[in-house]
Design a protein around this motif. Sequence first.
Motif, PDB file in Angstrom:
ATOM      1  N   LEU A 208       0.817  -1.205   0.000  1.00  0.00           N
ATOM      2  CA  LEU A 208       0.000   0.000   0.000  1.00  0.00           C
ATOM      3  C   LEU A 208       0.855   1.262   0.000  1.00  0.00           C
ATOM      4  O   LEU A 208       0.355   2.354  -0.245  1.00  0.00           O
ATOM      5  N   VAL A 209       2.141   1.111   0.306  1.00  0.00           N
ATOM      6  CA  VAL A 209       3.024   2.274   0.330  1.00  0.00           C
ATOM      7  C   VAL A 209       3.632   2.437  -1.062  1.00  0.00           C
ATOM      8  O   VAL A 209       4.347   1.555  -1.540  1.00  0.00           O
ATOM      9  N   PRO A 210       3.349   3.541  -1.746  1.00  0.00           N
ATOM     10  CA  PRO A 210       3.830   3.691  -3.125  1.00  0.00           C
ATOM     11  C   PRO A 210       5.349   3.871  -3.198  1.00  0.00           C
ATOM     12  O   PRO A 210       5.969   4.477  -2.328  1.00  0.00           O
ATOM     13  N   HIS A 211       5.923   3.321  -4.262  1.00  0.00           N
ATOM     14  CA  HIS A 211       7.357   3.485  -4.526  1.00  0.00           C
ATOM     15  C   HIS A 211       7.482   4.022  -5.959  1.00  0.00           C
ATOM     16  O   HIS A 211       7.602   3.256  -6.912  1.00  0.00           O
ATOM     17  N   ASP A 212       7.444   5.318  -6.071  1.00  0.00           N
ATOM     18  CA  ASP A 212       7.417   5.964  -7.380  1.00  0.00           C
ATOM     19  C   ASP A 212       8.813   5.958  -8.014  1.00  0.00           C
ATOM     20  O   ASP A 212       9.817   6.188  -7.333  1.00  0.00           O
ATOM     21  N   THR A 213       8.844   5.723  -9.318  1.00  0.00           N
ATOM     22  CA  THR A 213      10.132   5.621 -10.030  1.00  0.00           C
ATOM     23  C   THR A 213      10.284   6.681 -11.119  1.00  0.00           C
ATOM     24  O   THR A 213      11.209   6.597 -11.930  1.00  0.00           O
ATOM     25  N   VAL A 214       9.404   7.676 -11.147  1.00  0.00           N
ATOM     26  CA  VAL A 214       9.382   8.634 -12.248  1.00  0.00           C
ATOM     27  C   VAL A 214      10.708   9.373 -12.374  1.00  0.00           C
ATOM     28  O   VAL A 214      11.283   9.471 -13.472  1.00  0.00           O
ATOM     29  N   ILE A 215      11.204   9.927 -11.282  1.00  0.00           N
ATOM     30  CA  ILE A 215      12.413  10.742 -11.366  1.00  0.00           C
ATOM     31  C   ILE A 215      13.609   9.892 -11.787  1.00  0.00           C
ATOM     32  O   ILE A 215      14.463  10.351 -12.574  1.00  0.00           O
ATOM     33  N   GLU A 216      13.657   8.628 -11.328  1.00  0.00           N
ATOM     34  CA  GLU A 216      14.768   7.753 -11.745  1.00  0.00           C
ATOM     35  C   GLU A 216      14.695   7.470 -13.247  1.00  0.00           C
ATOM     36  O   GLU A 216      15.725   7.485 -13.940  1.00  0.00           O
ATOM     37  N   GLU A 217      13.497   7.225 -13.761  1.00  0.00           N
ATOM     38  CA  GLU A 217      13.336   6.955 -15.192  1.00  0.00           C
ATOM     39  C   GLU A 217      13.689   8.191 -16.019  1.00  0.00           C
ATOM     40  O   GLU A 217      14.281   8.092 -17.097  1.00  0.00           O
ATOM     41  N   LEU A 218      13.315   9.357 -15.526  1.00  0.00           N
ATOM     42  CA  LEU A 218      13.652  10.595 -16.233  1.00  0.00           C
ATOM     43  C   LEU A 218      15.164  10.808 -16.264  1.00  0.00           C
ATOM     44  O   LEU A 218      15.723  11.282 -17.266  1.00  0.00           O
ATOM     45  N   ARG A 219      15.833  10.453 -15.184  1.00  0.00           N
ATOM     46  CA  ARG A 219      17.291  10.614 -15.155  1.00  0.00           C
ATOM     47  C   ARG A 219      17.963   9.682 -16.154  1.00  0.00           C
ATOM     48  O   ARG A 219      18.953  10.059 -16.795  1.00  0.00           O
ATOM     49  N   VAL A 220      17.423   8.464 -16.279  1.00  0.00           N
ATOM     50  CA  VAL A 220      17.963   7.532 -17.273  1.00  0.00           C
ATOM     51  C   VAL A 220      17.782   8.104 -18.675  1.00  0.00           C
ATOM     52  O   VAL A 220      18.707   8.084 -19.506  1.00  0.00           O
ATOM     53  N   LEU A 221      16.585   8.648 -18.939  1.00  0.00           N
ATOM     54  CA  LEU A 221      16.332   9.256 -20.249  1.00  0.00           C
ATOM     55  C   LEU A 221      17.232  10.463 -20.475  1.00  0.00           C
ATOM     56  O   LEU A 221      17.728  10.699 -21.579  1.00  0.00           O
ATOM     57  N   SER A 222      17.439  11.246 -19.429  1.00  0.00           N
ATOM     58  CA  SER A 222      18.247  12.462 -19.569  1.00  0.00           C
ATOM     59  C   SER A 222      19.701  12.129 -19.911  1.00  0.00           C
ATOM     60  O   SER A 222      20.371  12.878 -20.621  1.00  0.00           O
ATOM     61  N   GLU A 223      20.184  11.005 -19.407  1.00  0.00           N
ATOM     62  CA  GLU A 223      21.548  10.593 -19.726  1.00  0.00           C
ATOM     63  C   GLU A 223      21.682  10.268 -21.212  1.00  0.00           C
ATOM     64  O   GLU A 223      22.721  10.521 -21.831  1.00  0.00           O
ATOM     65  N   LYS A 224      20.610   9.743 -21.795  1.00  0.00           N
ATOM     66  CA  LYS A 224      20.618   9.446 -23.229  1.00  0.00           C
ATOM     67  C   LYS A 224      20.551  10.725 -24.059  1.00  0.00           C
ATOM     68  O   LYS A 224      20.984  10.755 -25.206  1.00  0.00           O
ATOM     69  N   LYS A 225      19.957  11.798 -23.460  1.00  0.00           N
ATOM     70  CA  LYS A 225      19.842  13.076 -24.162  1.00  0.00           C
ATOM     71  C   LYS A 225      20.976  14.012 -23.753  1.00  0.00           C
ATOM     72  O   LYS A 225      20.818  15.218 -23.781  1.00  0.00           O
ATOM     73  N   ASN A 226      22.069  13.478 -23.382  1.00  0.00           N
ATOM     74  CA  ASN A 226      23.164  14.236 -22.774  1.00  0.00           C
ATOM     75  C   ASN A 226      23.437  15.545 -23.502  1.00  0.00           C
ATOM     76  O   ASN A 226      23.981  15.568 -24.600  1.00  0.00           O
ATOM     77  N   PHE A 227      23.053  16.650 -22.855  1.00  0.00           N
ATOM     78  CA  PHE A 227      23.287  17.976 -23.425  1.00  0.00           C
ATOM     79  C   PHE A 227      24.443  18.685 -22.709  1.00  0.00           C
ATOM     80  O   PHE A 227      24.615  19.892 -22.845  1.00  0.00           O
ATOM     81  N   GLY A 228      25.172  17.925 -21.912  1.00  0.00           N
ATOM     82  CA  GLY A 228      26.318  18.500 -21.202  1.00  0.00           C
ATOM     83  C   GLY A 228      25.946  19.178 -19.907  1.00  0.00           C
ATOM     84  O   GLY A 228      26.810  19.520 -19.115  1.00  0.00           O
ATOM     85  N   ASN A 229      24.672  19.389 -19.691  1.00  0.00           N
ATOM     86  CA  ASN A 229      24.177  20.033 -18.465  1.00  0.00           C
ATOM     87  C   ASN A 229      23.078  19.135 -17.894  1.00  0.00           C
ATOM     88  O   ASN A 229      22.040  18.950 -18.540  1.00  0.00           O
ATOM     89  N   PRO A 230      23.279  18.540 -16.712  1.00  0.00           N
ATOM     90  CA  PRO A 230      22.300  17.598 -16.158  1.00  0.00           C
ATOM     91  C   PRO A 230      20.893  18.200 -16.035  1.00  0.00           C
ATOM     92  O   PRO A 230      19.899  17.531 -16.314  1.00  0.00           O
ATOM     93  N   ASP A 231      20.826  19.472 -15.643  1.00  0.00           N
ATOM     94  CA  ASP A 231      19.534  20.128 -15.470  1.00  0.00           C
ATOM     95  C   ASP A 231      18.799  20.250 -16.804  1.00  0.00           C
ATOM     96  O   ASP A 231      17.610  19.949 -16.917  1.00  0.00           O
ATOM     97  N   LEU A 232      19.534  20.675 -17.821  1.00  0.00           N
ATOM     98  CA  LEU A 232      18.943  20.802 -19.161  1.00  0.00           C
ATOM     99  C   LEU A 232      18.582  19.434 -19.727  1.00  0.00           C
ATOM    100  O   LEU A 232      17.570  19.285 -20.405  1.00  0.00           O
ATOM    101  N   SER A 233      19.380  18.423 -19.423  1.00  0.00           N
ATOM    102  CA  SER A 233      19.106  17.085 -19.933  1.00  0.00           C
ATOM    103  C   SER A 233      17.786  16.548 -19.390  1.00  0.00           C
ATOM    104  O   SER A 233      16.997  15.944 -20.113  1.00  0.00           O
TER     105      SER A 233
END
Length: 271
Positions: A227-252
Amino acid sequence: MWNLNFISENDFKKHVVETIKKYGEKLESFNLKRFNKNIVDPIKLIFDKSVYQMSWAEIINNEIFRQRDKSNNNDIGYFHQRIFQYIKNCRVPQNGEEGGWDVIYENPNGIEIPNAGVVHTIYVEMKNKHNTMNSASAGKTFIKMQSQILDNDDCACFLVEAIAQHSQNIKWETSVDKKKVGHKLIRRVSLDQFYAMITGQKDAFYQLCMILPSVINSAVQELDNSLVPHDTVIEELRVLSEKKNFGNPDLSIAMAIYMLGFSDYEGFKNL
């Protein structure tokens, strides 16, 4: 020690557990697919992060909370209404039964109504918040109450509001067909005043509120971990951002969020 003398500890805890279970699918964990089911607004998330000076994790968690919260009011309405089934002289009819009232309170010793004498039954329509009824809904509710009083002159009808503008037990005045109407036995009552009336304890609702957090925490700890949620959205976004590597983690991460809503738009689809 259990300090509430109008409801037992077992009944109160049981009701809290049932309310938590009513959250149902909203307790399910959010992955990226569920998060973007209705397509989030990337521009809004970008603005919110910058204006409120928050991290991506905070912004994402806030959006998840917002999505979960949209239908939680119904669950809290369940809590406010169904608790009265455990309180003496009250009953909570099944949906559509006994006139469709939310709560019916009967006291053979009589119930004193301010400036209106004594009755033996109160029929209750409950609302979570004072501003949730439009004029048409208010008019329809008033007519229902008026009809009940015509059928039974030994009763009063209450519009009980969990979140009222004030602590109050007042004559309810509204408009029906653009005409102002009111009746001394049709009343607008805040939840604290209703608790005080049916329990005979002036601060009954306050005492309930004081013990509620610990009971909820205890119930959550005892419930299944699923019943306790374990959300993975931010982790999945970080994985995607690494693939879109724009040199700036925030922008990615920003680019990964843009792709949630704009992946088929010109310029973005080339990414």
